[in-house]
Design a protein around this motif. Structure first.
Motif, PDB file in Angstrom:
ATOM      1  N   GLU A   1      29.053  19.664   3.460  1.00  0.00           N
ATOM      2  CA  GLU A   1      30.273  19.050   2.932  1.00  0.00           C
ATOM      3  C   GLU A   1      31.516  19.385   3.744  1.00  0.00           C
ATOM      4  O   GLU A   1      32.629  19.433   3.225  1.00  0.00           O
ATOM      5  N   ASP A   2      31.333  19.628   5.032  1.00  0.00           N
ATOM      6  CA  ASP A   2      32.403  19.922   5.991  1.00  0.00           C
ATOM      7  C   ASP A   2      31.947  19.351   7.333  1.00  0.00           C
ATOM      8  O   ASP A   2      31.009  19.865   7.930  1.00  0.00           O
ATOM      9  N   ASN A   3      32.585  18.282   7.783  1.00  0.00           N
ATOM     10  CA  ASN A   3      32.121  17.634   9.016  1.00  0.00           C
ATOM     11  C   ASN A   3      32.911  18.042  10.259  1.00  0.00           C
ATOM     12  O   ASN A   3      32.875  17.361  11.273  1.00  0.00           O
ATOM     13  N   SER A   4      33.589  19.182  10.214  1.00  0.00           N
ATOM     14  CA  SER A   4      34.373  19.638  11.367  1.00  0.00           C
ATOM     15  C   SER A   4      33.531  19.737  12.636  1.00  0.00           C
ATOM     16  O   SER A   4      33.959  19.324  13.721  1.00  0.00           O
ATOM     17  N   LEU A   5      32.317  20.278  12.533  1.00  0.00           N
ATOM     18  CA  LEU A   5      31.473  20.438  13.721  1.00  0.00           C
ATOM     19  C   LEU A   5      30.837  19.116  14.156  1.00  0.00           C
ATOM     20  O   LEU A   5      30.507  18.946  15.329  1.00  0.00           O
ATOM     21  N   VAL A   6      30.682  18.186  13.225  1.00  0.00           N
ATOM     22  CA  VAL A   6      30.231  16.836  13.601  1.00  0.00           C
ATOM     23  C   VAL A   6      31.308  16.194  14.468  1.00  0.00           C
ATOM     24  O   VAL A   6      31.014  15.634  15.536  1.00  0.00           O
ATOM     25  N   LYS A   7      32.559  16.296  14.040  1.00  0.00           N
ATOM     26  CA  LYS A   7      33.671  15.753  14.824  1.00  0.00           C
ATOM     27  C   LYS A   7      33.743  16.419  16.192  1.00  0.00           C
ATOM     28  O   LYS A   7      33.906  15.745  17.217  1.00  0.00           O
ATOM     29  N   GLN A   8      33.611  17.744  16.218  1.00  0.00           N
ATOM     30  CA  GLN A   8      33.629  18.477  17.490  1.00  0.00           C
ATOM     31  C   GLN A   8      32.530  17.973  18.424  1.00  0.00           C
ATOM     32  O   GLN A   8      32.763  17.742  19.609  1.00  0.00           O
ATOM     33  N   ALA A   9      31.331  17.774  17.893  1.00  0.00           N
ATOM     34  CA  ALA A   9      30.200  17.336  18.718  1.00  0.00           C
ATOM     35  C   ALA A   9      30.424  15.935  19.287  1.00  0.00           C
ATOM     36  O   ALA A   9      30.236  15.715  20.487  1.00  0.00           O
ATOM     37  N   VAL A  10      30.832  14.976  18.451  1.00  0.00           N
ATOM     38  CA  VAL A  10      30.966  13.602  18.947  1.00  0.00           C
ATOM     39  C   VAL A  10      32.168  13.433  19.864  1.00  0.00           C
ATOM     40  O   VAL A  10      32.244  12.442  20.597  1.00  0.00           O
ATOM     41  N   ASP A  11      33.089  14.406  19.861  1.00  0.00           N
ATOM     42  CA  ASP A  11      34.203  14.399  20.810  1.00  0.00           C
ATOM     43  C   ASP A  11      33.740  14.760  22.218  1.00  0.00           C
ATOM     44  O   ASP A  11      34.460  14.534  23.185  1.00  0.00           O
ATOM     45  N   GLU A  12      32.551  15.330  22.339  1.00  0.00           N
ATOM     46  CA  GLU A  12      32.004  15.761  23.630  1.00  0.00           C
ATOM     47  C   GLU A  12      31.097  14.682  24.217  1.00  0.00           C
ATOM     48  O   GLU A  12      30.596  13.831  23.467  1.00  0.00           O
ATOM     49  N   PRO A  13      30.849  14.717  25.531  1.00  0.00           N
ATOM     50  CA  PRO A  13      29.927  13.750  26.119  1.00  0.00           C
ATOM     51  C   PRO A  13      28.528  13.882  25.496  1.00  0.00           C
ATOM     52  O   PRO A  13      27.989  14.980  25.394  1.00  0.00           O
ATOM     53  N   GLY A  14      27.970  12.755  25.085  1.00  0.00           N
ATOM     54  CA  GLY A  14      26.649  12.765  24.467  1.00  0.00           C
ATOM     55  C   GLY A  14      25.513  12.688  25.469  1.00  0.00           C
ATOM     56  O   GLY A  14      24.418  13.172  25.207  1.00  0.00           O
ATOM     57  N   ASP A  15      25.762  12.052  26.617  1.00  0.00           N
ATOM     58  CA  ASP A  15      24.745  11.936  27.675  1.00  0.00           C
ATOM     59  C   ASP A  15      23.422  11.416  27.133  1.00  0.00           C
ATOM     60  O   ASP A  15      22.351  11.866  27.529  1.00  0.00           O
ATOM     61  N   GLY A  16      23.477  10.456  26.204  1.00  0.00           N
ATOM     62  CA  GLY A  16      22.258   9.841  25.682  1.00  0.00           C
ATOM     63  C   GLY A  16      21.525  10.658  24.637  1.00  0.00           C
ATOM     64  O   GLY A  16      20.403  10.323  24.266  1.00  0.00           O
ATOM     65  N   ALA A  17      22.138  11.715  24.134  1.00  0.00           N
ATOM     66  CA  ALA A  17      21.488  12.582  23.143  1.00  0.00           C
ATOM     67  C   ALA A  17      21.627  12.004  21.731  1.00  0.00           C
ATOM     68  O   ALA A  17      22.448  11.122  21.468  1.00  0.00           O
ATOM     69  N   VAL A  18      20.811  12.545  20.828  1.00  0.00           N
ATOM     70  CA  VAL A  18      20.885  12.211  19.406  1.00  0.00           C
ATOM     71  C   VAL A  18      21.392  13.440  18.666  1.00  0.00           C
ATOM     72  O   VAL A  18      20.822  14.528  18.801  1.00  0.00           O
TER      73      VAL A  18
ATOM     74  N   LEU B   1      20.903   9.447   4.552  1.00  0.00           N
ATOM     75  CA  LEU B   1      20.317   9.331   3.217  1.00  0.00           C
ATOM     76  C   LEU B   1      20.896   8.166   2.430  1.00  0.00           C
ATOM     77  O   LEU B   1      20.173   7.440   1.750  1.00  0.00           O
ATOM     78  N   ALA B   2      22.215   8.009   2.463  1.00  0.00           N
ATOM     79  CA  ALA B   2      22.877   7.011   1.632  1.00  0.00           C
ATOM     80  C   ALA B   2      24.324   6.851   2.073  1.00  0.00           C
ATOM     81  O   ALA B   2      24.797   7.572   2.961  1.00  0.00           O
ATOM     82  N   ALA B   3      25.011   5.926   1.415  1.00  0.00           N
ATOM     83  CA  ALA B   3      26.445   5.743   1.632  1.00  0.00           C
ATOM     84  C   ALA B   3      27.203   6.419   0.490  1.00  0.00           C
ATOM     85  O   ALA B   3      26.730   6.473  -0.648  1.00  0.00           O
ATOM     86  N   HIS B   4      28.390   6.945   0.833  1.00  0.00           N
ATOM     87  CA  HIS B   4      29.265   7.563  -0.170  1.00  0.00           C
ATOM     88  C   HIS B   4      30.706   7.359   0.302  1.00  0.00           C
ATOM     89  O   HIS B   4      31.010   7.612   1.459  1.00  0.00           O
ATOM     90  N   PRO B   5      31.623   6.943  -0.580  1.00  0.00           N
ATOM     91  CA  PRO B   5      32.984   6.642  -0.124  1.00  0.00           C
ATOM     92  C   PRO B   5      33.878   7.857   0.126  1.00  0.00           C
ATOM     93  O   PRO B   5      34.866   7.758   0.858  1.00  0.00           O
ATOM     94  N   ARG B   6      33.573   9.013  -0.450  1.00  0.00           N
ATOM     95  CA  ARG B   6      34.455  10.187  -0.308  1.00  0.00           C
ATOM     96  C   ARG B   6      34.248  10.865   1.047  1.00  0.00           C
ATOM     97  O   ARG B   6      33.133  11.077   1.478  1.00  0.00           O
ATOM     98  N   ARG B   7      35.344  11.288   1.672  1.00  0.00           N
ATOM     99  CA  ARG B   7      35.253  12.031   2.930  1.00  0.00           C
ATOM    100  C   ARG B   7      34.931  13.493   2.654  1.00  0.00           C
ATOM    101  O   ARG B   7      35.134  14.001   1.545  1.00  0.00           O
ATOM    102  N   SER B   8      34.491  14.173   3.690  1.00  0.00           N
ATOM    103  CA  SER B   8      34.136  15.589   3.552  1.00  0.00           C
ATOM    104  C   SER B   8      35.378  16.463   3.705  1.00  0.00           C
ATOM    105  O   SER B   8      36.456  15.995   4.063  1.00  0.00           O
ATOM    106  N   GLU B   9      35.166  17.755   3.481  1.00  0.00           N
ATOM    107  CA  GLU B   9      36.206  18.754   3.731  1.00  0.00           C
ATOM    108  C   GLU B   9      36.299  19.023   5.231  1.00  0.00           C
ATOM    109  O   GLU B   9      35.424  18.646   6.006  1.00  0.00           O
ATOM    110  N   LYS B  10      37.357  19.712   5.644  1.00  0.00           N
ATOM    111  CA  LYS B  10      37.554  20.126   7.036  1.00  0.00           C
ATOM    112  C   LYS B  10      37.933  21.600   7.023  1.00  0.00           C
ATOM    113  O   LYS B  10      39.101  21.946   7.003  1.00  0.00           O
ATOM    114  N   ARG B  11      36.917  22.471   7.000  1.00  0.00           N
ATOM    115  CA  ARG B  11      37.162  23.918   6.958  1.00  0.00           C
ATOM    116  C   ARG B  11      36.707  24.626   8.237  1.00  0.00           C
ATOM    117  O   ARG B  11      36.842  25.835   8.353  1.00  0.00           O
TER     118      ARG B  11
END
Length: 161
Positions: free
Chosen positions: A43-60, A112-122
């Protein structure tokens, strides 16, 4: 490299691991593959944001969001960033939002599913560690192959096509 359907991969490589069928396709690319990078967070997507800000080089990016269905961990802005930075896809053991926009994004996205609420940023979570969900432990450096039939994990890049 062309996308080979996951049933054909299973036939040719019976030792691949198969995630339990929990995930739904939300992205503009229904089939995708690449080397795995991981994030574990809840319930905190801070590290998701950090990761997608970096070059993906075709990774998943494989995100173990603890299976939470109380908020979304990826939306249109992060998906656009991931696509623009060369990520092949995102596997989200959690929810996404902005699904109409995600469907138009040149990125493979399963969640898993869709949800309209955004996550926390801690700023909480871990990166580049093994994660376990859907009956499989997934480690950075393994290869993921996904399409409408399912999600597979291989120890190495498979010589396909």
């Amino acid at each position: 490299m062309t996308n080979i359907p996951t049933p054909d991969i299973c036939d040719d490589y019976p030792d691949v691991e198969i995630l339990e069928p929990l995930l739904v396709n939300f992205g503009g690319l229904e089939a995708f593959h690449g080397p795995v990078r991981t994030v574990k967070c809840f319930e905190d997507n801070s590290l998701v944001k950090q990761a997608v800000d970096e070059p993906g080089d075709g990774a998943v990016l494989v995100v173990d969001a603890g299976g939470s269905t109380r908020c979304a961990m990826l939306g249109d802005m992060l998906a656009e960033k991931a696509a623009g930075n060369g990520w092949a896809g995102v596997i989200m053991y959690g929810c996404v939002r902005d699904v109409d926009e995600l469907a138009e994004t040149e990125l493979g996205i399963q969640a898993l599913a869709a949800h309209p609420r955004r996550s926390e940023k801690r700023g909480e979570g871990q990166r580049d560690i093994p994660v376990t969900f859907a009956g499989v432990t997934i480690s950075p450096g393994q290869w993921l192959y996904a399409d409408n039939n399912g999600v597979l994990i291989a120890e190495r890049q498979l010589p396909l096509g």
